[in-house]
Motif scaffolding. Structure first.
Motif, PDB file in Angstrom:
ATOM      1  N   GLY A 252      46.950 -44.361 -53.561  1.00 62.57           N
ATOM      2  CA  GLY A 252      47.064 -44.184 -52.118  1.00 62.57           C
ATOM      3  C   GLY A 252      46.025 -43.221 -51.572  1.00 62.57           C
ATOM      4  N   LEU A 253      45.526 -42.346 -52.411  1.00 57.34           N
ATOM      5  CA  LEU A 253      44.517 -41.392 -51.964  1.00 57.34           C
ATOM      6  C   LEU A 253      43.118 -41.985 -52.114  1.00 57.34           C
ATOM      7  CD1 LEU A 253      43.785 -38.511 -51.118  1.00 57.34           C
ATOM      8  CD2 LEU A 253      43.697 -37.940 -53.526  1.00 57.34           C
ATOM      9  N   GLY A 254      42.840 -42.470 -53.334  1.00 53.68           N
ATOM     10  CA  GLY A 254      41.475 -42.864 -53.671  1.00 53.68           C
ATOM     11  C   GLY A 254      41.013 -44.120 -52.958  1.00 53.68           C
ATOM     12  N   ILE A 255      41.868 -45.141 -52.917  1.00 59.91           N
ATOM     13  CA  ILE A 255      41.405 -46.432 -52.401  1.00 59.91           C
ATOM     14  C   ILE A 255      41.078 -46.388 -50.903  1.00 59.91           C
ATOM     15  CG2 ILE A 255      42.017 -48.859 -52.099  1.00 59.91           C
ATOM     16  CD1 ILE A 255      41.253 -48.030 -54.951  1.00 59.91           C
ATOM     17  N   PRO A 256      41.991 -45.879 -50.042  1.00 58.21           N
ATOM     18  CA  PRO A 256      41.616 -45.833 -48.615  1.00 58.21           C
ATOM     19  C   PRO A 256      40.367 -45.000 -48.375  1.00 58.21           C
ATOM     20  CG  PRO A 256      43.954 -45.380 -48.882  1.00 58.21           C
ATOM     21  CD  PRO A 256      43.370 -45.405 -50.245  1.00 58.21           C
ATOM     22  N   GLN A 257      40.241 -43.906 -49.134  1.00 65.09           N
ATOM     23  CA  GLN A 257      39.050 -43.057 -48.995  1.00 65.09           C
ATOM     24  C   GLN A 257      37.789 -43.819 -49.372  1.00 65.09           C
ATOM     25  OE1 GLN A 257      38.332 -40.047 -48.078  1.00 65.09           O
ATOM     26  NE2 GLN A 257      40.318 -39.112 -47.724  1.00 65.09           N
ATOM     27  N   LEU A 258      37.870 -44.514 -50.493  1.00 69.57           N
ATOM     28  CA  LEU A 258      36.708 -45.239 -50.991  1.00 69.57           C
ATOM     29  C   LEU A 258      36.307 -46.328 -49.992  1.00 69.57           C
ATOM     30  CD1 LEU A 258      34.902 -45.522 -53.572  1.00 69.57           C
ATOM     31  CD2 LEU A 258      36.363 -47.433 -54.174  1.00 69.57           C
ATOM     32  N   ILE A 259      37.305 -47.080 -49.533  1.00 72.59           N
ATOM     33  CA  ILE A 259      37.030 -48.152 -48.581  1.00 72.59           C
ATOM     34  C   ILE A 259      36.400 -47.573 -47.319  1.00 72.59           C
ATOM     35  CG2 ILE A 259      38.105 -49.874 -47.069  1.00 72.59           C
ATOM     36  CD1 ILE A 259      38.147 -50.812 -49.896  1.00 72.59           C
ATOM     37  N   ASN A 260      36.945 -46.469 -46.846  1.00 73.71           N
ATOM     38  CA  ASN A 260      36.436 -45.878 -45.608  1.00 73.71           C
ATOM     39  C   ASN A 260      35.056 -45.267 -45.792  1.00 73.71           C
ATOM     40  OD1 ASN A 260      37.112 -45.534 -42.854  1.00 73.71           O
ATOM     41  ND2 ASN A 260      37.185 -43.338 -43.217  1.00 73.71           N
ATOM     42  N   THR A 261      34.739 -44.894 -47.028  1.00 71.92           N
ATOM     43  CA  THR A 261      33.396 -44.364 -47.280  1.00 71.92           C
ATOM     44  C   THR A 261      32.379 -45.499 -47.272  1.00 71.92           C
ATOM     45  OG1 THR A 261      34.440 -42.707 -48.666  1.00 71.92           O
ATOM     46  CG2 THR A 261      32.069 -42.889 -48.796  1.00 71.92           C
ATOM     47  N   ILE A 262      32.760 -46.619 -47.875  1.00 74.82           N
ATOM     48  CA  ILE A 262      31.816 -47.741 -47.938  1.00 74.82           C
ATOM     49  C   ILE A 262      31.710 -48.445 -46.579  1.00 74.82           C
ATOM     50  CG2 ILE A 262      31.237 -49.888 -49.115  1.00 74.82           C
ATOM     51  CD1 ILE A 262      32.911 -48.950 -51.458  1.00 74.82           C
ATOM     52  N   TRP A 263      32.873 -48.725 -45.972  1.00 76.08           N
ATOM     53  CA  TRP A 263      32.863 -49.378 -44.659  1.00 76.08           C
ATOM     54  C   TRP A 263      33.611 -48.489 -43.668  1.00 76.08           C
ATOM     55  CZ3 TRP A 263      34.387 -52.300 -49.037  1.00 76.08           C
ATOM     56  CH2 TRP A 263      33.442 -53.243 -49.464  1.00 76.08           C
ATOM     57  N   PRO A 264      32.943 -47.519 -43.062  1.00 76.16           N
ATOM     58  CA  PRO A 264      33.653 -46.652 -42.121  1.00 76.16           C
ATOM     59  C   PRO A 264      34.242 -47.512 -41.000  1.00 76.16           C
ATOM     60  CG  PRO A 264      31.429 -45.852 -42.508  1.00 76.16           C
ATOM     61  CD  PRO A 264      31.508 -47.211 -43.114  1.00 76.16           C
ATOM     62  N   GLY A 265      35.489 -47.314 -40.686  1.00 80.65           N
ATOM     63  CA  GLY A 265      36.097 -48.134 -39.643  1.00 80.65           C
ATOM     64  C   GLY A 265      37.486 -47.644 -39.298  1.00 80.65           C
TER      65      GLY A 265
END
Lengths: 325, 267
Positions: A252-265
């Motif tokens: 729950g911590l890593g995945i949303p962060q990673l996604i938001n780092t690659i595709w900020p949105g």
């Protein structure tokens, strides 16, 4: 816009590959055509009875945990909030262990009820800890949650050590998908539909809620209602995940962060991405857990924490600017 | 002139601490009303009850002839747009997305943006002159541009009333003036009723049609800038001595030669 479409295609491709690998991989690797052989073959039976439910559970638990993390980060305005950090997972785990020790047989139905009770109580306690006179204080939420989470985990271990049941609750304490059946798949599927149905229905509200409190109020967001919906979704997702796969953190911590780092949105834009990302992560993590040391299941919680920890380290070390430039 | 928003016997505060006691406040339709007063005089508290964020401790607030409490969150936002003192946009949001958030209060069910909404968003972006920046990330804008983006967001709410809590505080002088000019333009072209908190009395006198001067939770003076800003008021409430200059036609007073009354250097 274009990079998002490419990203989506990429993620779906990865999802198929990782689900396939998870399905076929294990102590013994199977060929894809084993699936379609007559059901008298032992390996075909293994695939249909054990591997498929396991893969499906891993995919859904990953998606549920990742999205509950994203939801919690959005509504609490805290980029490193996560059900596992706040002790919601640990609460569900403790409830299951207490239930098991006190003689309740941990069938799917009982597990999920216990998991939900534990998650609700833990969430309520953490929220009460973090309420100050002007609403929910993000810092108190995080600090209080971290301490509470550690405390509850210790109690879980203590209870199972004292009652000499660490082996019986091994899966619960260290996380893992070994031994899941279609009953668990059905349970997760129901929760999955509820959680994603509601998350998509309310996603514009959650998206606007990611602005600061005063501004989102000014835009007409009924924050009380949305908090209730968010709480419901997070508790359902976490409780059901723990009931099936034990205490797995950091997704729950890593995945949303990673996604938001690659595709900020915004929340809305990244909801689907986060869901798929979580599923991919969990399928791969489970694959590693069951294949790296033949004959032994690695503890999925530890594995997830190691990978998640590396993510977090990378995010902090390289900052969010890395990809944007 | 008609009152669009009014409060009678209004008391407000936080918890058990009453900050405003038994006040009457009227906001006239179609004019710019400035809330002025020293720090801690209750301006922000007043704004927070007038826009419906906090319930008053006593008294009644009427919006468009109906009690404010009867409005749902969305209905209220269709009438009153609010811009906080220091709004924070999440990472990864473009200007156009931010502005489209303003349409949330008009959304029904699960659909968000229909073609009419998109038009309104586009118009709002044009009005604040951010056409060339609409695909930029809000985080990458300068302070003044970001403020204009947030104003466009409140504009997209398409509400008759706009409330702004110290919209100039974090800006340099050029951007302060540009923001105020923009608000005046919105008032004149779109007949928006604007309520804003300002600290600079010269700006308040120059840009506002009506002033409400708060002191210690009570309304000390109400009226046109010429009526409100007087040497007496400055001395008694702000503890400042100043020369007041009037321009020829508009009765908009401007202060020069300001000194704090109880300062050592001034005496």
């Amino acid at each position: 816009m274009k990079s998002r479409r490419v990203g989506l295609a990429l993620l779906i491709g990865l999802l198929i590959v990782s689900a396939g690998l998870n399905l076929l991989g294990g102590p013994k690797w199977f060929a894809l055509n084993t699936l379609f052989q007559s059901s008298t073959h032992l390996s075909t039976q293994v695939l249909w009875r054990m591997r498929i439910p396991r893969t499906l559970c891993a995919l859904m638990v990953g998606a549920l945990l990742a999205v509950s993390g994203q939801l919690l980060q959005t509504v609490s305005h805290n980029p490193i909030a996560d059900p596992s950090i706040l002790g919601i997972n640990s609460g569900a785990t403790l409830a299951l262990i207490i239930g098991g020790v006190s003689g309740i047989s941990l069938t799917v139905g009982h597990s999920v009820v216990l998991g939900l009770i534990g998650a609700v109580v833990a969430f309520a306690v953490v929220m009460l800890l973090s309420v100050s006179h002007n609403g929910i204080d993000p810092l108190r939420l995080l600090l209080g949650g971290t301490v509470f989470s550690g405390f509850i985990s210790c109690i879980s271990y203590a209870v199972s050590l004292v009652t000499n049941t660490t082996q019986a609750f091994r899966n619960l304490l260290i996380g893992g998908f070994s031994g899941v059946e279609y009953a668990q798949v059905a349970l997760l599927a129901v929760v999955f539909v509820i959680v994603f149905g509601l998350a998509f229905c309310f996603c514009s509200g959650f998206t606007v809620m990611s602005l600061d409190q005063q501004t989102s109020r000014g835009l007409g967001v009924a924050q009380g209602h949305l908090w209730v919906v968010a709480t419901l979704l997070i508790v359902c997702a976490t409780g059901a995940s723990v009931a099936v796969a034990g205490n797995i953190g950091f997704v729950g911590l890593g995945i949303p962060q990673l996604i938001n780092t690659i595709w900020p949105g915004s929340f809305k834009q990244n909801l689907g991405f986060t869901m798929i990302g979580g599923a991919i992560f969990m399928a791969l993590a489970d694959l590693v857990a069951k294949t790296v040391i033949p004959g032994t299941e690695l503890p999925l919680a530890a594995l997830s924490a190691i990978i998640g920890g590396c993510f977090l380290f990378a995010i902090v070390a390289f900052g969010e600017r890395v990809i944007r430039e | 002139m008609t009152a669009i928003l009014s409060a009678t016997h209004l008391s407000a505060g936080y918890g058990h601490h009453e900050i405003i006691t038994d006040q009457e406040i009227t906001v006239q339709s179609g004019v710019i009303t400035g809330l002025i007063g020293p720090n801690g005089s209750g301006k922000s508290t007043l704004l927070n009850v007038l826009n419906g964020f906090e319930s008053p401790m006593a008294g009644k607030i009427t919006l468009q002839g109906r009690p404010l409490q009867q409005f749902s969150a969305k209905k209220r936002a269709q009438q009153i747009a609010f811009l906080a003192q220091h709004p924070i946009a999440p990472d990864g949001i473009t200007v156009r997305e931010l502005v489209s958030f303003g349409r949330y209060c008009h959304s029904h069910g699960f659909r968000w943006l229909n073609p009419k909404d998109r038009n309104t968003v586009q118009e709002a972006i044009q009005t604040v002159h951010l056409n060339d920046f609409q695909d930029r990330l809000v985080a990458d804008l300068s302070g003044g541009q970001r403020q204009r983006a947030f104003i466009a967001m409140t504009l997209a709410q398409d509400s008759p009333i706009m409330m702004l809590d110290e919209p100039t505080t974090y800006l340099d002088l050029t951007n302060q003036l540009e923001t105020l000019e923009l608000l005046r333009e919105l008032n004149q072209q779109y007949h928006k009723t604007i309520v804003l908190v300002l600290h600079d009395l010269n700006q308040a006198a120059y840009y506002c049609d009506q002033l409400i001067c708060m002191f210690d939770g009570t309304v000390k003076a109400v009226g046109t800038p010429g009526k409100v800003i007087t040497a007496d008021l400055l001395r008694e409430e702000f503890h400042v001595s100043a020369d007041i200059v009037y321009d020829n036609d508009q009765h908009r007073p401007q202060l020069t030669n300001c000194h704090p009354l109880n300062s050592v250097t001034a005496s």
